[in-house]
Design a protein around this motif. Structure first.
Motif, PDB file in Angstrom:
ATOM      1  N   LEU A  59      62.316  44.990  43.572  1.00 48.36           N
ATOM      2  CA  LEU A  59      61.464  44.899  44.766  1.00 48.36           C
ATOM      3  C   LEU A  59      60.488  43.732  44.665  1.00 48.36           C
ATOM      4  O   LEU A  59      59.708  43.464  45.587  1.00 48.36           O
ATOM      5  N   GLY A  60      60.498  43.057  43.535  1.00 53.81           N
ATOM      6  CA  GLY A  60      59.645  41.886  43.361  1.00 53.81           C
ATOM      7  C   GLY A  60      58.174  42.226  43.472  1.00 53.81           C
ATOM      8  O   GLY A  60      57.720  43.283  43.041  1.00 53.81           O
ATOM      9  N   PHE A  61      57.390  41.330  44.119  1.00 53.49           N
ATOM     10  CA  PHE A  61      55.941  41.517  44.209  1.00 53.49           C
ATOM     11  C   PHE A  61      55.536  42.192  45.515  1.00 53.49           C
ATOM     12  O   PHE A  61      54.354  42.304  45.840  1.00 53.49           O
ATOM     13  N   ALA A  62      56.548  42.665  46.268  1.00 50.75           N
ATOM     14  CA  ALA A  62      56.267  43.226  47.600  1.00 50.75           C
ATOM     15  C   ALA A  62      55.502  44.546  47.505  1.00 50.75           C
ATOM     16  O   ALA A  62      54.840  44.955  48.451  1.00 50.75           O
ATOM     17  N   LYS A  63      55.620  45.246  46.381  1.00 50.80           N
ATOM     18  CA  LYS A  63      54.974  46.561  46.264  1.00 50.80           C
ATOM     19  C   LYS A  63      53.831  46.481  45.260  1.00 50.80           C
ATOM     20  O   LYS A  63      54.039  46.031  44.127  1.00 50.80           O
ATOM     21  N   ARG A  64      52.657  46.912  45.689  1.00 55.08           N
ATOM     22  CA  ARG A  64      51.467  46.798  44.834  1.00 55.08           C
ATOM     23  C   ARG A  64      51.045  48.177  44.331  1.00 55.08           C
ATOM     24  O   ARG A  64      50.622  49.027  45.128  1.00 55.08           O
ATOM     25  N   PHE A  65      51.110  48.400  43.014  1.00 57.44           N
ATOM     26  CA  PHE A  65      50.731  49.665  42.375  1.00 57.44           C
ATOM     27  C   PHE A  65      49.393  49.564  41.642  1.00 57.44           C
ATOM     28  O   PHE A  65      48.915  50.553  41.089  1.00 57.44           O
ATOM     29  N   GLY A  66      48.814  48.378  41.600  1.00 58.91           N
ATOM     30  CA  GLY A  66      47.681  48.164  40.697  1.00 58.91           C
ATOM     31  C   GLY A  66      46.377  48.796  41.121  1.00 58.91           C
ATOM     32  O   GLY A  66      46.113  48.977  42.310  1.00 58.91           O
ATOM     33  N   LEU A  67      45.545  49.166  40.132  1.00 63.90           N
ATOM     34  CA  LEU A  67      44.141  49.485  40.391  1.00 63.90           C
ATOM     35  C   LEU A  67      43.366  48.179  40.528  1.00 63.90           C
ATOM     36  O   LEU A  67      42.240  48.152  41.023  1.00 63.90           O
ATOM     37  N   VAL A  68      43.969  47.104  40.059  1.00 61.08           N
ATOM     38  CA  VAL A  68      43.363  45.774  40.160  1.00 61.08           C
ATOM     39  C   VAL A  68      44.309  44.879  40.966  1.00 61.08           C
ATOM     40  O   VAL A  68      45.513  44.804  40.686  1.00 61.08           O
ATOM     41  N   HIS A  69      43.746  44.255  41.997  1.00 62.06           N
ATOM     42  CA  HIS A  69      44.516  43.371  42.876  1.00 62.06           C
ATOM     43  C   HIS A  69      44.764  42.043  42.174  1.00 62.06           C
ATOM     44  O   HIS A  69      43.882  41.524  41.483  1.00 62.06           O
ATOM     45  N   ILE A  70      45.979  41.526  42.345  1.00 57.23           N
ATOM     46  CA  ILE A  70      46.300  40.206  41.813  1.00 57.23           C
ATOM     47  C   ILE A  70      46.553  39.267  42.986  1.00 57.23           C
ATOM     48  O   ILE A  70      47.354  39.566  43.867  1.00 57.23           O
ATOM     49  N   ASN A  71      45.831  38.152  42.993  1.00 58.38           N
ATOM     50  CA  ASN A  71      46.162  37.068  43.921  1.00 58.38           C
ATOM     51  C   ASN A  71      47.155  36.181  43.175  1.00 58.38           C
ATOM     52  O   ASN A  71      46.768  35.446  42.257  1.00 58.38           O
ATOM     53  N   TYR A  72      48.435  36.258  43.521  1.00 56.51           N
ATOM     54  CA  TYR A  72      49.455  35.586  42.717  1.00 56.51           C
ATOM     55  C   TYR A  72      49.372  34.064  42.828  1.00 56.51           C
ATOM     56  O   TYR A  72      49.872  33.339  41.978  1.00 56.51           O
ATOM     57  N   ALA A  73      48.675  33.578  43.867  1.00 53.10           N
ATOM     58  CA  ALA A  73      48.536  32.118  44.007  1.00 53.10           C
ATOM     59  C   ALA A  73      47.481  31.592  43.038  1.00 53.10           C
ATOM     60  O   ALA A  73      47.609  30.513  42.463  1.00 53.10           O
ATOM     61  N   THR A  74      46.433  32.394  42.811  1.00 51.81           N
ATOM     62  CA  THR A  74      45.334  31.926  41.956  1.00 51.81           C
ATOM     63  C   THR A  74      45.225  32.712  40.655  1.00 51.81           C
ATOM     64  O   THR A  74      44.455  32.345  39.776  1.00 51.81           O
ATOM     65  N   GLN A  75      45.951  33.818  40.563  1.00 53.55           N
ATOM     66  CA  GLN A  75      45.864  34.744  39.423  1.00 53.55           C
ATOM     67  C   GLN A  75      44.494  35.419  39.322  1.00 53.55           C
ATOM     68  O   GLN A  75      44.153  35.968  38.272  1.00 53.55           O
ATOM     69  N   GLN A  76      43.720  35.379  40.410  1.00 53.00           N
ATOM     70  CA  GLN A  76      42.435  36.082  40.367  1.00 53.00           C
ATOM     71  C   GLN A  76      42.663  37.591  40.356  1.00 53.00           C
ATOM     72  O   GLN A  76      43.481  38.123  41.093  1.00 53.00           O
ATOM     73  N   ARG A  77      41.914  38.249  39.452  1.00 51.44           N
ATOM     74  CA  ARG A  77      41.940  39.696  39.371  1.00 51.44           C
ATOM     75  C   ARG A  77      40.771  40.267  40.167  1.00 51.44           C
ATOM     76  O   ARG A  77      39.639  39.816  39.983  1.00 51.44           O
ATOM     77  N   THR A  78      41.003  41.293  41.038  1.00 51.98           N
ATOM     78  CA  THR A  78      39.921  41.952  41.776  1.00 51.98           C
ATOM     79  C   THR A  78      40.069  43.464  41.680  1.00 51.98           C
ATOM     80  O   THR A  78      41.002  44.026  42.262  1.00 51.98           O
ATOM     81  N   PRO A  79      39.205  44.143  40.922  1.00 59.70           N
ATOM     82  CA  PRO A  79      39.283  45.616  40.862  1.00 59.70           C
ATOM     83  C   PRO A  79      39.179  46.224  42.256  1.00 59.70           C
ATOM     84  O   PRO A  79      38.296  45.853  43.028  1.00 59.70           O
ATOM     85  N   LYS A  80      40.101  47.122  42.589  1.00 57.61           N
ATOM     86  CA  LYS A  80      40.094  47.775  43.894  1.00 57.61           C
ATOM     87  C   LYS A  80      39.146  48.971  43.864  1.00 57.61           C
ATOM     88  O   LYS A  80      38.643  49.348  42.788  1.00 57.61           O
ATOM     89  N   ASP A  81      38.911  49.602  44.995  1.00 57.80           N
ATOM     90  CA  ASP A  81      38.080  50.813  45.015  1.00 57.80           C
ATOM     91  C   ASP A  81      38.630  51.862  44.056  1.00 57.80           C
ATOM     92  O   ASP A  81      37.887  52.628  43.438  1.00 57.80           O
ATOM     93  N   SER A  82      39.978  51.882  43.938  1.00 59.06           N
ATOM     94  CA  SER A  82      40.606  52.884  43.045  1.00 59.06           C
ATOM     95  C   SER A  82      40.202  52.629  41.594  1.00 59.06           C
ATOM     96  O   SER A  82      40.040  53.582  40.814  1.00 59.06           O
ATOM     97  N   ALA A  83      40.021  51.370  41.210  1.00 52.29           N
ATOM     98  CA  ALA A  83      39.575  51.070  39.841  1.00 52.29           C
ATOM     99  C   ALA A  83      38.153  51.582  39.629  1.00 52.29           C
ATOM    100  O   ALA A  83      37.832  52.175  38.585  1.00 52.29           O
ATOM    101  N   ARG A  84      37.299  51.389  40.632  1.00 51.63           N
ATOM    102  CA  ARG A  84      35.900  51.857  40.529  1.00 51.63           C
ATOM    103  C   ARG A  84      35.873  53.385  40.466  1.00 51.63           C
ATOM    104  O   ARG A  84      35.144  53.982  39.679  1.00 51.63           O
ATOM    105  N   TYR A  85      36.706  54.002  41.300  1.00 49.43           N
ATOM    106  CA  TYR A  85      36.776  55.472  41.302  1.00 49.43           C
ATOM    107  C   TYR A  85      37.247  55.960  39.929  1.00 49.43           C
ATOM    108  O   TYR A  85      36.649  56.845  39.318  1.00 49.43           O
ATOM    109  N   TYR A  86      38.323  55.362  39.442  1.00 52.38           N
ATOM    110  CA  TYR A  86      38.896  55.809  38.161  1.00 52.38           C
ATOM    111  C   TYR A  86      37.888  55.599  37.025  1.00 52.38           C
ATOM    112  O   TYR A  86      37.785  56.428  36.119  1.00 52.38           O
ATOM    113  N   SER A  87      37.117  54.547  37.087  1.00 53.11           N
ATOM    114  CA  SER A  87      36.072  54.324  36.069  1.00 53.11           C
ATOM    115  C   SER A  87      35.108  55.506  36.016  1.00 53.11           C
ATOM    116  O   SER A  87      34.716  55.968  34.944  1.00 53.11           O
ATOM    117  N   ARG A  88      34.762  56.028  37.203  1.00 55.87           N
ATOM    118  CA  ARG A  88      33.816  57.169  37.248  1.00 55.87           C
ATOM    119  C   ARG A  88      34.466  58.429  36.685  1.00 55.87           C
ATOM    120  O   ARG A  88      33.841  59.225  35.981  1.00 55.87           O
TER     121      ARG A  88
END
Ligand SMILES: CO[C@H](O)c1c[n+]2c([nH]1)[C@H](O)[C@@H](O)[C@H](O)[C@H]2CO
Length: 449
Positions: free
Chosen positions: A411-440
């Protein structure tokens, strides 16, 4: 634990999971050999959009940043896999020390941040050189795998104290040898049972080797999907029994009970071989834990057209479905843990994968990714796991799938499962709300559910 108290046992291991080919990139760097996925993705038409793991999340170069991000999120554990062909470019023989060093440094960095490593030896990326020799169809692969495992045990055991031999032998066989949707892309009723058996023999040989050189814990990771009959009809009941044996009993029964489910011959007919008793002895090595990957359930009906199991999935109109068309059904996790508890005498279990792909909103101006559906999915499944523990299941940890958005196989990169978002053009990592929730959740050991 009271019913409303959602705290988990002391030392419960909270973390996330990934796999080598899905996040690392640089598949041929520093002397690594190609895997069957390197070949598969570079065969036109086999992955959506022609996506490959050539770069993926660039983790092979950004691993320090990623470990620091795990620590910033307060994660206590991290399940990752070793790319066999980085360590043994030919799959056997000469060790590539640069490949081995990558994993040694990663483990040291995890430990330095107080993060427990859980290491999977094989997560689908078989060295291409072994596939050229028949791969999982060659009986010799049991000692090829044990020899590779031995290299890893001697290099990392002690720093790594939780090993898993294989990730999901069912997917390897069903996807790679029966239906052909995954590498190496075979489609054979006769090859599938042989691949299954050699995967399990290889698992057993590696566990046997660990008992001679290792001092900690080793297990097997399986994907289990509870099957619920769509009706009381004999046909639907029989189909449900076949589907359950094919996906769930086919792997754990040989490991814990020393035999395959009787339904296997009904499913495969003449293609189902008889195996020698010595093989079953090899497969039935005592494990320290089961790794359970849980995502969804199947309401199952008789489906003569659905070769070879003849069982089909019935869509549930009122249910929520993920982007991979999996029904969100937390009760299935509670039920699956109860099934393990009752059938296999309550072995220790780590939830080694649980998560979902949803359509995530883009990263907002304020840096947020408001993935509310994933937060709800995690909350409900962690609650379902807690209910199983309250009922007596010996669950020792939970690894959310996945730390990062990543390469979802065909399925390639079409499906996103991460708690952290990846911008594949820049490789920037961005924790999603789910990452913040899971941290708590992690910080409160489940109390902040
Ligand atoms: C059939 O679903 C399996 O349980 C399953 C789901 N998943 C898996 N196995 C694999 O272990 C991961 O590599 C996938 O990225 C992940 C998400 O698809």
């Amino acid at each position: 634990m009271t019913q409303h108290d959602t705290t988990f046992p002391e030392h419960f291991l909270w973390g996330t999971a990934t796999s080598a080919y899905q996040i690392e990139g640089s598949p041929l760097a520093d002397g690594a050999g190609p895997s069957i996925w390197e070949r598969f993705v570079h065969t036109p038409g086999l992955t959506i959009g022609g996506d490959t793991g050539d770069v993926a999340c660039d983790h092979y170069r950004r691993w320090r940043e990623d470990v620091r991000m795990m620590a910033d999120l307060g994660l206590r554990a991290y399940r990752f896999s070793v790319a066999w062909a980085r360590v043994l470019p030919e799959g056997r023989g000469t060790v590539n020390t640069k490949g081995l060093d990558f994993y040694s440094r990663l483990v040291d960095e995890l430990l330095a941040h107080g993060i427990t490593p859980l290491t999977t030896l094989f997560h689908w990326d078989l060295p291409a050189a072994l596939d050229d020799r028949g791969g999982w169809l060659n009986p010799d692969i049991a000692h090829w795998f044990a020899d590779y495992a031995d290299v890893m045990f001697k290099a990392l055991d002690g720093r790594v104290r939780h090993w898993a031999t294989l990730n999901e032998p069912w997917v390897v066989t069903d996807g790679g040898y029966l239906h052909g949707a995954l590498a190496p892309g075979h489609r054979s009723l006769y090859e599938a049972p042989i691949a299954t058996h050699h995967l399990l023999r290889a698992h057993g040989a590696a566990v046997q080797r660990y008992r001679s050189v290792g001092k900690h814990q080793i297990g097997l990771v399986v994907n289990l999907e509870p099957k619920y009959a769509a009706s009381d009809s004999a046909a639907d009941q029989a189909a449900t029994r076949r589907a359950h044996a094919y996906m769930n009993g086919q792997y754990l029964d040989p490991v814990f009970l020393g035999r395959y489910p009787e339904e296997m011959r009904e499913i495969f007919g003449a293609a189902w071989p008889e195996w020698p008793a010595a093989d079953h002895e090899l497969i039935k090595q005592k494990l320290d834990f089961i790794g359970l990957n849980y995502y969804t359930r199947s309401v199952t009906r008789d489906a003569p057209e659905a070769w070879p199991v003849r069982a089909g999935r019935v869509i549930q109109p009122q249910a929520t479905y993920t982007e991979t068309s999996w029904e969100v059904f937390p009760q299935g996790l509670t039920d699956t843990l109860a099934w393990i508890r009752e059938r296999y005498a309550n072995p220790p279990v780590y939830i080694t994968e649980n998560g979902a792909a949803f359509y995530d909103p883009p990263v907002a101006e304020n840096g947020r990714v408001a993935d509310a559906l994933r937060v709800d999915y995690l909350r409900k499944h962690i609650g379902a796991m807690h209910a199983a523990i309250a009922a007596g299941s010996d669950v020792r940890g939970y690894m959310a799938w996945s730390l990062l958005d990543n390469f979802e196989w065909s399925l390639g990169f079409a499906k996103r499962f991460g708690l952290v978002h990846i911008n594949y053009a820049t490789q920037q990592r961005t924790p999603k709300d789910s990452a913040r929730y899971y941290s708590r959740v992690v910080a409160s050991n489940g109390a902040a559910l």
